[in-house]
Design a protein around this motif. Structure first.
Motif, PDB file in Angstrom:
ATOM      1  N   HIS A 264       0.853  -1.187   0.000  1.00 42.46           N
ATOM      2  CA  HIS A 264       0.000   0.000   0.000  1.00 42.46           C
ATOM      3  C   HIS A 264       0.887   1.234   0.000  1.00 42.46           C
ATOM      4  O   HIS A 264       2.115   1.139   0.111  1.00 42.46           O
ATOM      5  CB  HIS A 264      -0.910   0.024   1.232  1.00 42.46           C
ATOM      6  N   ALA A 265       0.241   2.392  -0.101  1.00 46.99           N
ATOM      7  CA  ALA A 265       0.936   3.671   0.028  1.00 46.99           C
ATOM      8  C   ALA A 265       0.334   4.421   1.211  1.00 46.99           C
ATOM      9  O   ALA A 265      -0.878   4.627   1.266  1.00 46.99           O
ATOM     10  CB  ALA A 265       0.791   4.497  -1.248  1.00 46.99           C
ATOM     11  N   GLN A 266       1.184   4.797   2.170  1.00 51.38           N
ATOM     12  CA  GLN A 266       0.708   5.608   3.286  1.00 51.38           C
ATOM     13  C   GLN A 266       1.139   7.058   3.061  1.00 51.38           C
ATOM     14  O   GLN A 266       2.182   7.322   2.468  1.00 51.38           O
ATOM     15  CB  GLN A 266       1.269   5.108   4.620  1.00 51.38           C
ATOM     16  N   ARG A 267       0.320   7.993   3.485  1.00 56.92           N
ATOM     17  CA  ARG A 267       0.708   9.398   3.386  1.00 56.92           C
ATOM     18  C   ARG A 267       1.900   9.643   4.297  1.00 56.92           C
ATOM     19  O   ARG A 267       2.019   9.033   5.362  1.00 56.92           O
ATOM     20  CB  ARG A 267      -0.468  10.286   3.771  1.00 56.92           C
ATOM     21  N   SER A 268       2.802  10.519   3.879  1.00 58.50           N
ATOM     22  CA  SER A 268       4.037  10.726   4.624  1.00 58.50           C
ATOM     23  C   SER A 268       4.322  12.212   4.772  1.00 58.50           C
ATOM     24  O   SER A 268       4.677  12.879   3.811  1.00 58.50           O
ATOM     25  CB  SER A 268       5.210  10.034   3.907  1.00 58.50           C
ATOM     26  N   PHE A 269       4.146  12.723   6.002  1.00 57.95           N
ATOM     27  CA  PHE A 269       4.411  14.125   6.300  1.00 57.95           C
ATOM     28  C   PHE A 269       5.454  14.209   7.410  1.00 57.95           C
ATOM     29  O   PHE A 269       5.490  13.377   8.306  1.00 57.95           O
ATOM     30  CB  PHE A 269       3.136  14.851   6.771  1.00 57.95           C
ATOM     31  N   GLY A 270       6.277  15.234   7.347  1.00 55.67           N
ATOM     32  CA  GLY A 270       7.257  15.463   8.393  1.00 55.67           C
ATOM     33  C   GLY A 270       7.078  16.835   9.009  1.00 55.67           C
ATOM     34  O   GLY A 270       6.036  17.479   8.856  1.00 55.67           O
ATOM     35  N   ALA A 271       8.114  17.307   9.709  1.00 55.75           N
ATOM     36  CA  ALA A 271       8.054  18.626  10.330  1.00 55.75           C
ATOM     37  C   ALA A 271       8.055  19.731   9.288  1.00 55.75           C
ATOM     38  O   ALA A 271       7.581  20.838   9.540  1.00 55.75           O
ATOM     39  CB  ALA A 271       9.231  18.803  11.286  1.00 55.75           C
ATOM     40  N   ASN A 272       8.608  19.435   8.102  1.00 58.49           N
ATOM     41  CA  ASN A 272       8.625  20.373   6.978  1.00 58.49           C
ATOM     42  C   ASN A 272       7.958  19.716   5.780  1.00 58.49           C
ATOM     43  O   ASN A 272       8.212  18.541   5.508  1.00 58.49           O
ATOM     44  CB  ASN A 272      10.057  20.759   6.607  1.00 58.49           C
ATOM     45  N   VAL A 273       7.112  20.440   5.075  1.00 60.25           N
ATOM     46  CA  VAL A 273       6.438  19.889   3.903  1.00 60.25           C
ATOM     47  C   VAL A 273       6.517  20.872   2.748  1.00 60.25           C
ATOM     48  O   VAL A 273       6.723  22.075   2.938  1.00 60.25           O
ATOM     49  CB  VAL A 273       4.953  19.561   4.187  1.00 60.25           C
ATOM     50  N   GLN A 274       6.362  20.355   1.540  1.00 58.71           N
ATOM     51  CA  GLN A 274       6.339  21.206   0.353  1.00 58.71           C
ATOM     52  C   GLN A 274       4.994  21.901   0.241  1.00 58.71           C
ATOM     53  O   GLN A 274       3.943  21.295   0.479  1.00 58.71           O
ATOM     54  CB  GLN A 274       6.582  20.362  -0.899  1.00 58.71           C
ATOM     55  N   ARG A 275       5.028  23.148  -0.133  1.00 59.54           N
ATOM     56  CA  ARG A 275       3.788  23.915  -0.281  1.00 59.54           C
ATOM     57  C   ARG A 275       2.921  23.295  -1.368  1.00 59.54           C
ATOM     58  O   ARG A 275       3.383  23.018  -2.467  1.00 59.54           O
ATOM     59  CB  ARG A 275       4.129  25.360  -0.635  1.00 59.54           C
ATOM     60  N   PHE A 276       1.665  23.053  -1.069  1.00 55.96           N
ATOM     61  CA  PHE A 276       0.654  22.494  -1.972  1.00 55.96           C
ATOM     62  C   PHE A 276       0.916  21.021  -2.314  1.00 55.96           C
ATOM     63  O   PHE A 276       0.001  20.214  -2.317  1.00 55.96           O
ATOM     64  CB  PHE A 276       0.536  23.314  -3.269  1.00 55.96           C
ATOM     65  N   ARG A 277       2.156  20.656  -2.614  1.00 57.03           N
ATOM     66  CA  ARG A 277       2.446  19.297  -3.076  1.00 57.03           C
ATOM     67  C   ARG A 277       2.487  18.277  -1.940  1.00 57.03           C
ATOM     68  O   ARG A 277       2.629  17.090  -2.197  1.00 57.03           O
ATOM     69  CB  ARG A 277       3.782  19.287  -3.820  1.00 57.03           C
ATOM     70  N   TYR A 278       2.376  18.731  -0.688  1.00 54.13           N
ATOM     71  CA  TYR A 278       2.462  17.778   0.422  1.00 54.13           C
ATOM     72  C   TYR A 278       1.373  16.713   0.347  1.00 54.13           C
ATOM     73  O   TYR A 278       1.560  15.583   0.817  1.00 54.13           O
ATOM     74  CB  TYR A 278       2.390  18.520   1.765  1.00 54.13           C
ATOM     75  N   ARG A 279       0.248  17.040  -0.292  1.00 51.97           N
ATOM     76  CA  ARG A 279      -0.843  16.069  -0.387  1.00 51.97           C
ATOM     77  C   ARG A 279      -0.457  14.844  -1.213  1.00 51.97           C
ATOM     78  O   ARG A 279      -1.098  13.805  -1.123  1.00 51.97           O
ATOM     79  CB  ARG A 279      -2.081  16.729  -0.992  1.00 51.97           C
ATOM     80  N   LEU A 280       0.584  14.992  -2.025  1.00 50.64           N
ATOM     81  CA  LEU A 280       0.997  13.894  -2.893  1.00 50.64           C
ATOM     82  C   LEU A 280       2.099  13.032  -2.269  1.00 50.64           C
ATOM     83  O   LEU A 280       2.502  12.030  -2.860  1.00 50.64           O
ATOM     84  CB  LEU A 280       1.506  14.453  -4.237  1.00 50.64           C
ATOM     85  N   ASN A 281       2.581  13.411  -1.100  1.00 52.52           N
ATOM     86  CA  ASN A 281       3.682  12.679  -0.479  1.00 52.52           C
ATOM     87  C   ASN A 281       3.198  11.348   0.090  1.00 52.52           C
ATOM     88  O   ASN A 281       2.351  11.316   0.997  1.00 52.52           O
ATOM     89  CB  ASN A 281       4.315  13.505   0.643  1.00 52.52           C
ATOM     90  N   THR A 282       3.734  10.256  -0.422  1.00 49.49           N
ATOM     91  CA  THR A 282       3.375   8.928   0.075  1.00 49.49           C
ATOM     92  C   THR A 282       4.629   8.081   0.224  1.00 49.49           C
ATOM     93  O   THR A 282       5.695   8.410  -0.305  1.00 49.49           O
ATOM     94  CB  THR A 282       2.399   8.206  -0.874  1.00 49.49           C
ATOM     95  N   ALA A 283       4.505   6.993   0.962  1.00 44.05           N
ATOM     96  CA  ALA A 283       5.609   6.049   1.149  1.00 44.05           C
ATOM     97  C   ALA A 283       5.036   4.637   1.083  1.00 44.05           C
ATOM     98  O   ALA A 283       3.932   4.379   1.571  1.00 44.05           O
ATOM     99  CB  ALA A 283       6.304   6.286   2.489  1.00 44.05           C
ATOM    100  N   PRO A 284       5.765   3.692   0.486  1.00 39.93           N
ATOM    101  CA  PRO A 284       5.256   2.322   0.376  1.00 39.93           C
ATOM    102  C   PRO A 284       5.341   1.578   1.698  1.00 39.93           C
ATOM    103  O   PRO A 284       6.231   1.834   2.516  1.00 39.93           O
ATOM    104  CB  PRO A 284       6.199   1.696  -0.671  1.00 39.93           C
ATOM    105  N   LEU A 285       4.426   0.651   1.890  1.00 39.94           N
ATOM    106  CA  LEU A 285       4.463  -0.205   3.078  1.00 39.94           C
ATOM    107  C   LEU A 285       3.587  -1.420   2.864  1.00 39.94           C
ATOM    108  O   LEU A 285       2.708  -1.436   1.993  1.00 39.94           O
ATOM    109  CB  LEU A 285       3.986   0.535   4.321  1.00 39.94           C
ATOM    110  N   VAL A 286       3.831  -2.439   3.673  1.00 37.10           N
ATOM    111  CA  VAL A 286       2.945  -3.594   3.819  1.00 37.10           C
ATOM    112  C   VAL A 286       2.513  -3.574   5.283  1.00 37.10           C
ATOM    113  O   VAL A 286       3.302  -3.902   6.169  1.00 37.10           O
ATOM    114  CB  VAL A 286       3.653  -4.910   3.468  1.00 37.10           C
ATOM    115  N   PRO A 287       1.286  -3.137   5.587  1.00 39.00           N
ATOM    116  CA  PRO A 287       0.896  -2.825   6.962  1.00 39.00           C
ATOM    117  C   PRO A 287       1.218  -3.903   7.988  1.00 39.00           C
ATOM    118  O   PRO A 287       1.830  -3.620   9.027  1.00 39.00           O
ATOM    119  CB  PRO A 287      -0.620  -2.598   6.844  1.00 39.00           C
TER     120      PRO A 287
END
Length: 311
Positions: A264-287
């Motif tokens: 799957h792809a989980q959303r991935s946010f940190g302490a700093n994010v890109q303006r507007f594009r943060y909604r597209l940040n994901t990381a792969p995982l197998v839960p």
């Protein structure tokens, strides 16, 4: 009497030593201490310089070579010869020698811890950022150092339960990003099933983060919806509301839902994010493979900033 369980956080070791003192003894301003939780080492440079000025004034000038660590971020100072790290190691050895013959009221132990922090910082600022660098890269080294810090807490009190608060990517039992070995994978290797990886995910709502890489910029509110293709969207539709899924328990959701064993792809946010594009940040995982459980919050709301400290 058993002491409370230690809480380890993903933050600057340099700055968190003063925060730890506040938690234990109430010393200092919490507003200033929390505001200083970046990834820089100004506190350690200051502490080491002050100690040498008192204990070995003829050697105090050697700290000037480490002033850059008060401002440098990981992977910003390429240094193939590791000259900066060697200077930090020399200062750490100097203070360690003093630790063997401390004077009355000497705070050499605290100075030595700060000196060791500067050694690690000097290593991180000179390593390459690219994940393709593998174990030689700054990303792998960072998680390795974090795992070692947690291990020191466990070794200090084997009976204590150490809680680690970090980004889901670091908590995972496998890798994150471009196959970087996570903090959690190192702890699982060392402690086996006594390490429990718990992911914290939310369906929709808001969170605070800085825009861009400017550490001086105050955090701003960011909003996001449930979406359609993320793991969070799947969890939202699977069970309504807030809940905890324990993948270790008999008859766990992982047994009843084969999709938890699929990529799957989980959303991935940190302490700093890109303006507007943060909604597209994901990381792969197998839960069910990366985590031992998931705490799911249907709607997230922003944390509240502490009021500014009085001057």
């Amino acid at each position: 009497m058993r002491r409370g369980s230690p809480l380890a956080t993903e933050a600057s070791q340099s700055a968190t030593r003063a925060l730890d003192t506040y938690v234990r003894y109430g010393t200092g301003s919490p507003e200033r201490l929390v505001a200083g939780l970046g990834q820089l080492c100004a506190d350690s440079v200051e502490a080491v310089a002050a100690y040498l000025l008192r204990a070995a004034p003829d050697q105090a000038g050697r700290v000037n070579a480490l002033d850059v660590l008060a401002r440098a971020r990981p992977s910003t100072l390429p240094d193939p010869d590791k000259a900066l790290m060697r200077r930090a190691e020399e200062i750490a050895r100097l203070i360690a020698d003093h630790a063997e013959r401390p004077g009355p009221g000497d705070d050499v132990g605290e100075a030595l811890e700060h000196a060791r922090i500067l050694v690690r910082a000097a290593d991180l600022v000179t390593r390459p950022f690219a994940a393709s660098a593998g174990e030689d890269g700054v990303l792998a080294a960072r998680d390795r150092y974090m795992a070692e810090a947690v291990a020191r807490l466990v070794d200090d009190d084997p009976e204590a339960r150490v809680m680690v608060w970090a980004h889901n990517g670091h908590i995972a039992k496998g890798t994150y990003g471009d196959q970087v070995p996570a903090l959690g994978s190192r702890l699982r290797e060392r402690y086996g099933d006594t390490y429990c990886a718990l992911a914290l995910l939310f369906g929709k709502g808001s969170f605070l983060a800085r825009r861009g890489n400017d550490l001086q910029r105050p955090p701003a509110r960011h909003r996001i919806g449930t979406g359609l293709r993320s793991l969070e969207a799947r969890l939202t539709h699977a069970v309504p509301g807030d809940y905890y899924a324990d993948f270790r328990a008999a008859g766990s959701p992982a047994d009843a839902a084969p999709w938890l064993h699929a990529p799957h792809a989980q959303r991935s946010f940190g302490a700093n994010v890109q303006r507007f594009r943060y909604r597209l940040n994901t990381a792969p995982l197998v839960p069910a493979e990366d985590y031992d459980g998931i705490a799911f919050v249907a709607r997230s709301t922003c944390s509240h900033l502490l009021p500014p400290a009085d001057d």
